[in-house]
Scaffold this motif. Structure first.
Motif, PDB file in Angstrom:
ATOM      1  N   LYS A  19       1.005  -1.378  -0.081  1.00 39.21           N
ATOM      2  CA  LYS A  19       0.189  -0.113  -0.010  1.00 39.21           C
ATOM      3  C   LYS A  19       0.798   1.306  -0.084  1.00 39.21           C
ATOM      4  O   LYS A  19       2.199   1.266   0.365  1.00 39.21           O
ATOM      5  CB  LYS A  19      -0.672  -0.129   1.383  1.00 39.21           C
ATOM      6  CG  LYS A  19      -1.799  -1.232   1.598  1.00 39.21           C
ATOM      7  CD  LYS A  19      -2.782  -1.215   0.411  1.00 39.21           C
ATOM      8  CE  LYS A  19      -3.726  -2.485   0.448  1.00 39.21           C
ATOM      9  NZ  LYS A  19      -4.719  -2.621  -0.420  1.00 39.21           N
ATOM     10  N   LYS A  22      -0.310   7.519   0.078  1.00 39.44           N
ATOM     11  CA  LYS A  22      -1.532   7.953  -0.593  1.00 39.44           C
ATOM     12  C   LYS A  22      -2.688   7.299  -0.551  1.00 39.44           C
ATOM     13  O   LYS A  22      -3.829   7.973   0.010  1.00 39.44           O
ATOM     14  CB  LYS A  22      -1.561   8.444  -2.082  1.00 39.44           C
ATOM     15  CG  LYS A  22      -2.686   9.125  -2.638  1.00 39.44           C
ATOM     16  CD  LYS A  22      -2.363   9.329  -4.000  1.00 39.44           C
ATOM     17  CE  LYS A  22      -3.672  10.016  -4.857  1.00 39.44           C
ATOM     18  NZ  LYS A  22      -5.043  10.059  -4.350  1.00 39.44           N
ATOM     19  N   TRP A  23      -2.534   6.095  -0.502  1.00 45.43           N
ATOM     20  CA  TRP A  23      -3.814   5.281  -0.206  1.00 45.43           C
ATOM     21  C   TRP A  23      -4.267   5.070   1.257  1.00 45.43           C
ATOM     22  O   TRP A  23      -5.414   5.410   1.368  1.00 45.43           O
ATOM     23  CB  TRP A  23      -3.432   3.759  -0.631  1.00 45.43           C
ATOM     24  CG  TRP A  23      -4.423   2.568  -0.043  1.00 45.43           C
ATOM     25  CD1 TRP A  23      -5.621   2.410  -0.771  1.00 45.43           C
ATOM     26  CD2 TRP A  23      -4.605   2.029   0.901  1.00 45.43           C
ATOM     27  NE1 TRP A  23      -6.401   1.594  -0.073  1.00 45.43           N
ATOM     28  CE2 TRP A  23      -5.952   1.148   0.946  1.00 45.43           C
ATOM     29  CE3 TRP A  23      -3.916   2.110   2.344  1.00 45.43           C
ATOM     30  CZ2 TRP A  23      -6.245   0.355   1.900  1.00 45.43           C
ATOM     31  CZ3 TRP A  23      -4.341   0.913   3.285  1.00 45.43           C
ATOM     32  CH2 TRP A  23      -5.383   0.340   3.139  1.00 45.43           C
ATOM     33  N   ASP A  26      -5.981   8.337   2.004  1.00 46.55           N
ATOM     34  CA  ASP A  26      -7.323   8.511   1.464  1.00 46.55           C
ATOM     35  C   ASP A  26      -8.277   7.792   2.588  1.00 46.55           C
ATOM     36  O   ASP A  26      -9.464   8.221   2.857  1.00 46.55           O
ATOM     37  CB  ASP A  26      -7.321   7.807   0.128  1.00 46.55           C
ATOM     38  CG  ASP A  26      -6.758   8.917  -1.026  1.00 46.55           C
ATOM     39  OD1 ASP A  26      -6.480  10.140  -0.600  1.00 46.55           O
ATOM     40  OD2 ASP A  26      -6.550   8.276  -2.141  1.00 46.55           O
ATOM     41  N   GLN A  27      -7.703   6.564   2.959  1.00 49.45           N
ATOM     42  CA  GLN A  27      -8.399   5.872   3.770  1.00 49.45           C
ATOM     43  C   GLN A  27      -9.066   6.345   5.125  1.00 49.45           C
ATOM     44  O   GLN A  27      -9.880   6.228   5.599  1.00 49.45           O
ATOM     45  CB  GLN A  27      -7.749   4.341   3.993  1.00 49.45           C
ATOM     46  CG  GLN A  27      -7.655   3.538   2.928  1.00 49.45           C
ATOM     47  CD  GLN A  27      -8.952   3.146   1.992  1.00 49.45           C
ATOM     48  OE1 GLN A  27      -9.903   2.664   2.831  1.00 49.45           O
ATOM     49  NE2 GLN A  27      -9.006   3.317   0.925  1.00 49.45           N
TER      50      GLN A  27
END
Length: 78
Positions: A19, A22-23, A26-27
């Motif tokens: 991961k 950025k991921w 966002d989460q």
């Protein structure tokens, strides 16, 4: 005198989980720059954020923290 110690393992766990910063940003609803600072141990997330990060990454919260010297010794013995 402040020392810059690695306290969390967020970056390591993100790599293990394939991961990105950025991921995770966002989460968790945080700015990517904030997550980047956590990954470089420039700043640390709050305990509540660390709990949420562990939930999102599906890991035990302890996996996000660098073990203390005593924990390292116990892990070596076991």
């Amino acid at each position: 005198m402040a020392t810059n110690k690695n306290i969390n393992r967020i970056k390591v766990v993100l790599v293990e989980k394939k991961k990105t910063n950025k991921w995770l940003a966002d989460q968790i609803g945080k700015d990517q720059a904030t997550v980047s600072k956590w990954c470089t141990n420039t700043t640390q997330p709050t305990l509540e954020t660390l709990v949420e990060t562990a939930r999102i990454l599906e890991v035990d919260i302890r996996e996000l923290l660098v073990p203390t010297d005593n924990q390292k010794i116990m892990m070596t013995i076991l």
